[in-house]
Motif scaffolding. Sequence first.
Motif, PDB file in Angstrom:
ATOM      1  N   LYS A   1       0.867  -1.183   0.000  1.00  0.00           N
ATOM      2  CA  LYS A   1       0.000   0.000   0.000  1.00  0.00           C
ATOM      3  C   LYS A   1       0.905   1.236   0.000  1.00  0.00           C
ATOM      4  N   PRO A   2       0.386   2.384  -0.443  1.00  0.00           N
ATOM      5  CA  PRO A   2       1.197   3.615  -0.387  1.00  0.00           C
ATOM      6  C   PRO A   2       1.723   3.846   1.036  1.00  0.00           C
ATOM      7  N   GLY A   3       2.978   4.302   1.126  1.00  0.00           N
ATOM      8  CA  GLY A   3       3.590   4.532   2.439  1.00  0.00           C
ATOM      9  C   GLY A   3       4.481   3.388   2.888  1.00  0.00           C
ATOM     10  N   ALA A   4       4.357   2.202   2.216  1.00  0.00           N
ATOM     11  CA  ALA A   4       5.185   1.048   2.613  1.00  0.00           C
ATOM     12  C   ALA A   4       6.662   1.314   2.279  1.00  0.00           C
ATOM     13  N   THR A   5       7.545   0.632   3.015  1.00  0.00           N
ATOM     14  CA  THR A   5       8.987   0.811   2.826  1.00  0.00           C
ATOM     15  C   THR A   5       9.583  -0.386   2.088  1.00  0.00           C
TER      16      THR A   5
ATOM     17  N   GLU B   1      10.039   4.507  -0.895  1.00  0.00           N
ATOM     18  CA  GLU B   1       8.738   4.570  -0.238  1.00  0.00           C
ATOM     19  C   GLU B   1       7.663   4.501  -1.323  1.00  0.00           C
ATOM     20  N   VAL B   2       6.704   3.599  -1.150  1.00  0.00           N
ATOM     21  CA  VAL B   2       5.666   3.407  -2.170  1.00  0.00           C
ATOM     22  C   VAL B   2       4.766   4.642  -2.226  1.00  0.00           C
ATOM     23  N   SER B   3       4.632   5.234  -3.444  1.00  0.00           N
ATOM     24  CA  SER B   3       3.726   6.381  -3.563  1.00  0.00           C
ATOM     25  C   SER B   3       2.386   5.964  -4.154  1.00  0.00           C
TER      26      SER B   3
ATOM     27  N   VAL C   1       4.526  -0.887  -9.210  1.00  0.00           N
ATOM     28  CA  VAL C   1       4.587  -0.141  -7.944  1.00  0.00           C
ATOM     29  C   VAL C   1       5.462   1.092  -8.170  1.00  0.00           C
ATOM     30  N   VAL C   2       4.878   2.271  -7.963  1.00  0.00           N
ATOM     31  CA  VAL C   2       5.625   3.525  -8.163  1.00  0.00           C
ATOM     32  C   VAL C   2       6.193   3.964  -6.803  1.00  0.00           C
ATOM     33  N   CYS C   3       7.499   4.257  -6.774  1.00  0.00           N
ATOM     34  CA  CYS C   3       8.158   4.584  -5.493  1.00  0.00           C
ATOM     35  C   CYS C   3       8.919   5.900  -5.557  1.00  0.00           C
ATOM     36  N   VAL C   4       8.996   6.562  -4.406  1.00  0.00           N
ATOM     37  CA  VAL C   4       9.857   7.740  -4.240  1.00  0.00           C
ATOM     38  C   VAL C   4      11.201   7.247  -3.693  1.00  0.00           C
ATOM     39  N   ILE C   5      12.292   7.752  -4.281  1.00  0.00           N
ATOM     40  CA  ILE C   5      13.641   7.339  -3.853  1.00  0.00           C
ATOM     41  C   ILE C   5      14.053   8.205  -2.657  1.00  0.00           C
TER      42      ILE C   5
END
Length: 472
Positions: free
Chosen positions: A115-119, A138-140, A147-151
Motif C-alpha cells: 500500500k502507499p507509504g510502505a517501505t 517509499e511506495v507512492s 509499484v511507483v516509489c519515491v527514492i
Amino acid sequence: MTKIVGTLGPKSRAVDTISSCLKAGMSVARFDFSWGDAEYHQETLENLKLAIKSTKKLCAVMLDTVGPELQVVNKSEASISLEANGTVVLTPDQGQEASSELLPINFSGLAKALKPGATIFVGQYLFTGSETTSVWLEVSEVKGDDVVCVIKNSATLAGSLFTLHCSQIHIDLPTLSDEDKEAREFLSKLGDLSQTQIFAKIENVEGLNHFDEILQVADGIILSRGNLGIDLPPEKVFLFQKSALHKCNMAGKPAVVTRVVDSMTDNLRPTRAEATDVANAVLDGSDAILLGAETLRGLYPVETISIVGKICAEAEKVFNQDLYFKRTVKYVGEPMTHLESIASSAVRAAIKVKASVIICFTSSGRAARLIAKYRPTMPVLSVVIPRLKTNQLRWSFTGAFEARQSLIVRGLFPMLADPRHPAESTSATNESVLKVALDHGKASGVIKSHDRVVVCQKVGDSSVVKIIELDD
C-alpha cells in the motif's frame, strides 16, 4: 570455544585459501545457494575436501538454501544510479531493461501486497547500513501490477542481481523454492539423510512472532541480523538477539549470529562498534559467528576469521559461567532426565576441580552436546566412537557425520576414535580410546601433565562421571 562459520565464494574457494581459513579457525564452511549454480558449489566443495585432507582439520558443511528472495533482474549488468527524491517504478515485466526509471522484479504479486507509504529496500548483498550501495524506497502509488516509489537516498546499484526487501510485509512466496525441493528429493534418493540437521534462519518479524514454535522443530537457529535490521526498528534488534539466544541456550540448540564485521569486507580492521558487537554476541550466549560477505567476496577472508576468533576468546574469559549454569539448572527444573543430570554433574565437577578438559564418549553426539549446553569454561572433547553397521551386503561406519555436526556447538571439539564392533564395549577398549583422547589433548596443547580431566562415559546401562589426575 565460539565457532566460526565462513562462507566460501569467489575470494575464498581456492584450496590454499580454504586451508588458511581452516588454520585460522573456521570450523564450518557455508555454501550460499542464493547465487552461483550447483556445479560452482560442487567445485568449491571438492576444494574444501582437499583442504581438510592437507590441514587434517575437521570441517562441517552448511548449505544455505535460496528461500523466497525477491530480486531485481538487471540483465545488462550495467550500474544503475538512483537520485534522492526521484521516482522509480518496480514492474513484474522481466522483458524490460533495468534502468534508473524502471526496475524489473521476479515476482508478480508485489503490487497486491503493498500500500502507499510502505517501505522497500533494494541492494546487493542486502544492507550494511552504509547506504551508497543500497536504496530505500517509499511506495507512492500502485498502478495495476506496477509499484511507483519515491527514492529516499541517492545510491548506485551495481551487478546483475539485487535483493529486494519489503519491511514488515507478508510476501506470498513459498519458503522452499523449486530448487530447494529438488535438493531435498535428491538427498532422500541418495539414502537416509534423516541425520542431516536443519537450521531455521530467522530474518523477519514473522520469524520472530513464531520463534518459539520454530525453535521446537529446528535443530538450530541462525539470526539473520542483516534482514532483521531492516524488518525491525534498529533499536529493537539487540533485544530480540538477547531473548532469542537465551531461548536457544535453554533448549540446548546451537544459535548462530550473522553480520558482525561488514567493514572487514574492504578493510583489515573491524570498527570499534563491530568488535564490541562480536564480544557481546559471545556474552549473550551465541554458539557461532557466521561470516558472509566478509569471506565470500571480502579482500581479507583469513584475517577476518583470525580477528573474530581473537575477539571471541577475549569475551569467553569474562563470560559469567556461574550465573549461566545456575540459570540453566533452574530452567531445566526437577526431576532432571538421566542424561541432563549426568551432563550438568560433569560440568559442575570439572569446574570445581579446575579440570583442563572434559572428555565425553558418545556415538550420536547427543551427550556431548548436552554437556556443552551448560557452557563449561574448559573445552569438551567429544570422542565419537564409530559403529560398524551391516545390511548383510556391506559394512558401513556411522560416526564421522555426528563428529562434524558438533563443530557448530560452542566449546565442543569432536574427534573420531577407532571404529569398533557393536559387540565390543569392554573396559579395555574404553581405556585405549581414552588414551588416544588424552594424547590428542596433549598434542593440541589443552592438556598438560598433572592436569585434572573429567571423563563422562557409558558403562553398560549406566553413565559414569570420573575425575582423573594425570601424572607425567
